[in-house]
Design an enzyme around this catalytic site. Structure first.
Site, PDB file in Angstrom:
ATOM      1  N   GLU A  32      -9.362   5.754 -13.869  1.00 44.38           N
ATOM      2  CA  GLU A  32      -9.296   5.371 -12.451  1.00 44.38           C
ATOM      3  C   GLU A  32     -10.738   5.152 -12.003  1.00 44.38           C
ATOM      4  O   GLU A  32     -11.501   6.117 -11.855  1.00 44.38           O
ATOM      5  CB  GLU A  32      -8.647   6.482 -11.623  1.00 44.38           C
ATOM      6  CG  GLU A  32      -8.531   6.104 -10.166  1.00 44.38           C
ATOM      7  CD  GLU A  32      -8.371   7.289  -9.218  1.00 44.38           C
ATOM      8  OE1 GLU A  32      -7.820   7.094  -8.131  1.00 44.38           O
ATOM      9  OE2 GLU A  32      -8.820   8.405  -9.554  1.00 44.38           O
TER      10      GLU A  32
ATOM     11  N   ASP B  23      -8.219  10.727 -14.100  1.00 45.32           N
ATOM     12  CA  ASP B  23      -8.344  10.789 -12.648  1.00 45.32           C
ATOM     13  C   ASP B  23      -9.821  10.795 -12.253  1.00 45.32           C
ATOM     14  O   ASP B  23     -10.640  11.474 -12.885  1.00 45.32           O
ATOM     15  CB  ASP B  23      -7.678  12.100 -12.180  1.00 45.32           C
ATOM     16  CG  ASP B  23      -7.534  12.178 -10.675  1.00 45.32           C
ATOM     17  OD1 ASP B  23      -6.894  11.285 -10.107  1.00 45.32           O
ATOM     18  OD2 ASP B  23      -8.058  13.138 -10.073  1.00 45.32           O
TER      19      ASP B  23
HETATM   20  C1  NOJ Z   1      -6.810  10.104  -7.520  1.00 45.15           C
HETATM   21  C2  NOJ Z   1      -5.343  10.333  -7.507  1.00 45.15           C
HETATM   22  O1  NOJ Z   1      -4.679   9.140  -7.805  1.00 45.15           O
HETATM   23  C3  NOJ Z   1      -5.016  10.860  -6.131  1.00 45.15           C
HETATM   24  O2  NOJ Z   1      -3.646  10.891  -5.891  1.00 45.15           O
HETATM   25  C4  NOJ Z   1      -5.648  12.230  -5.984  1.00 45.15           C
HETATM   26  O3  NOJ Z   1      -5.429  12.705  -4.678  1.00 45.15           O
HETATM   27  C5  NOJ Z   1      -7.139  12.163  -6.241  1.00 45.15           C
HETATM   28  N1  NOJ Z   1      -7.481  11.376  -7.385  1.00 45.15           N
HETATM   29  C6  NOJ Z   1      -7.714  13.542  -6.446  1.00 45.15           C
HETATM   30  O4  NOJ Z   1      -7.327  14.067  -7.673  1.00 45.15           O
END
Ligand code: NOJ
Length: 533
Positions: free
Chosen positions: A276, A217
């Site tokens: 991500e 993440d």
């Molecule tokens: C990316 C995640 O996909 C999202 O859903 C989340 O709110 C944020 N990161 C914070 O962790």
């Protein structure tokens, strides 16, 4: 059993290089205990479906202990399961059963922040400014004479400032702490050795339980600029629409974190790391995929590109060249739990669906790893909910100016003719499911050869078995205005897309699959893609 990494002329091809990975947004996939929220046993009960669909792996969104301020991305204990989703025994059972179905499991890892209910944060609050406990997070004094102004001008991704002031229990004026997301998600201080050591413990904890990898993440977060200076507001992107350069993210120090993660994961064979990475510059994106960092990175270009052949081609070329420079594998994703569903983004209704079907064939023809989002294979649209049903912290944090991501997170309809369509046996689901989804259920679509689900199943079957998908390259053909055609030069597959308003002739080849039937004259209609062999 799972297929192991394949061997090709003496070179071993890692399994993740051309994997089709299915994102299970845990809350919305399948509920086993009638509380209206999806859970681990629910996923286990649907593995047969995922095998039938033909995916190789699943990515499970966070199931850790969490107060759920951001639906699990606020982690209170990264080495335990939240009772809402099950327990460690349910997790182990899911891993074992998935592997029996030949499906690998990647889990989310949240290294940028914790929950405000994490032991560390509670200790930080009860310890004085300057203490080792505070140093695991980013506490600072505010600006202005009495410190009532935040330490810098950064906004939170969810709206409002990225800083919250605390009430000191130590008789001094209150410090502020940094949270790039909700106030319940304090950012960790990656200059503190405890933070590194703890993540390593977490990695081993789950690797030893048999997970096949991690989705990281905010992989472009973690490292913060020295001194946390003010930044140019023009660069501040929003998670649901932004990819521009943003001073809060993508600092060089983050690569050290990924090297540490990689060195731990490399001790376990055949595991994968996918980040991500909301970084739009190709060269900077590629840095995350150097040989000692992540294996894969989500490239989000296709989630924001219009249905236009020229623009789509540019997006594909950028995604390919971003990884080619570091000899990494491209990834493709059309939507996820943070962005609008493809059908809706491409116009909604019949038109949106027709285009989403075409784009699915384009995506599945590309070399590299594909990530599907649960419900995408059913052609689910995003659904605007009434204000009272909204649960995303974005809604409150933005002072009700941004509706957030709930519309894209409606639970999966499995069967039946009325809500909750077999998602739960309870009376309601955590986000309400609309009337009129009876034709979108898995049950209805499995029986229908023309359904979106049948299209995905068929395309995935061809992708798995047909020799035309060899190689990592793409070769573009000349094509009429508003169209493109590419070939996988290692194989024989040709994919043609028509985004123009007129029927167009096809290059030579036998149609393997099309997103909408060809015309009687064998022309490719508007908003349609075809695979030729
Ligand atoms: C990316 C995640 O996909 C999202 O859903 C989340 O709110 C944020 N990161 C914070 O962790």
């Amino acid at each position: 059993m799972q297929a192991s990494s394949g061997s090709d002329g003496g070179t071993v091809t890692p399994w993740w290089r051309n994997t089709v990975c299915y994102q299970v947004y845990l809350r919305s996939f399948a509920d086993s205990n009638a509380d209206g929220v999806g859970d681990l046993d629910g996923v286990r009960s649907r593995l047969g479906y995922l095998e039938l669909l033909g995916v190789d792996a699943l990515w499970l969104t966070p199931c850790y202990r969490s107060p759920m301020a951001d639906h699990g991305y606020d982690v209170a204990d990264p080495r335990d399961i939240d009772p809402l989703f099950g327990d460690l025994a349910a997790f182990d059972a899911l891993i074992a059963a998935s592997h029996e179905h030949g499906i690998r499991v990647i889990i989310d890892l949240v290294p940028n922040h914790t929950s405000d209910q994490h032991e560390w944060f509670k200790l930080a609050l009860s310890s004085p400014p300057g203490s080792p406990e505070r140093d695991r997070y980013l506490f600072r004094y505010g600006r202005g004479g009495d410190g009532t102004m935040p330490p810098n001008n950064w906004p939170s991704q969810f709206g409002g400032p990225a800083w919250t002031r605390i009430t000191e229990t130590h008789g001094r004026k209150g410090q502020w702490y940094l949270h790039l997301f909700a106030p319940e998600q304090p950012d960790l201080n990656w200059s503190n050795p405890d933070v590194w050591a703890d993540l390593e413990t977490t990695l081993r904890f789950w690797l030893d339980r048999g997970v096949d990898g991690f989705r990281i993440d905010v992989a472009h977060g973690m490292a913060k600029p020295h001194g946390l200076p003010d930044a140019d507001p023009a660069g501040f992107g929003l998670i649901d629409n932004g990819t521009g350069p943003d001073a809060r993210f993508d600092h060089d120090g983050v690569h050290e974190v990924h090297r540490m993660i990689r060195s731990v994961v490399d001790e376990y064979p055949d595991r994968v790391l996918v980040g991500e990475i909301w970084v739009s510059d190709d060269e900077r994106f590629g840095r995350y995929l150097r040989p000692d960092e992540l294996h894969l990175g989500f490239n989000f270009r296709l989630t924001t590109t219009d249905f236009d052949a020229a623009e789509l081609r540019t997006a594909i070329e950028h995604s390919m060249s971003a990884v080619a420079a570091v000899n990494a594998t491209p990834t493709w994703t059309l939507c996820n739990h943070d962005v609008p569903r493809t059908v809706t983004r491409l116009g909604g209704g019949k038109l949106g669906l027709r285009r989403a079907r075409a784009l699915a064939l384009v995506e599945l023809a590309l070399p590299g790893a594909v990530f599907l989002y649960n419900g995408e294979e059913l052609g689910l649209p995003s659904v605007e909910l009434p204000d009272s049903a909204l649960r995303d912290p974005v809604w409150e944090r933005s002072g009700h100016t941004r509706r957030g991501r709930d519309a894209h997170r409606i639970p999966v309809p499995w069967q039946g003719t009325s809500p909750c369509y077999g998602f739960t046996e309870g009376e309601s689901s955590w986000l309400p499911m609309p009337e009129g989804w009876d034709e979108l259920t898995v049950e209805a679509q499995l029986e229908d050869a023309d359904s979106v689900l049948s299209l995905y199943r068929h395309a995935l079957e061809i992708r798995r078995a047909h020799p035309g998908f060899e190689g990592d390259e793409l070769e573009w053909y000349g094509a009429p205005e508003g169209c493109f055609a590419f070939r996988r030069p290692g194989g024989t597959l040709v994919c043609v897309l028509n985004t123009s308003p007129v029927d167009v002739p096809l290059p030579p080849g036998d149609p393997l699959i099309y997103s909408t039937p060809l015309t009687e004259e064998g022309l490719l209609p508007p908003d349609t893609a075809v695979w030729l062999s």
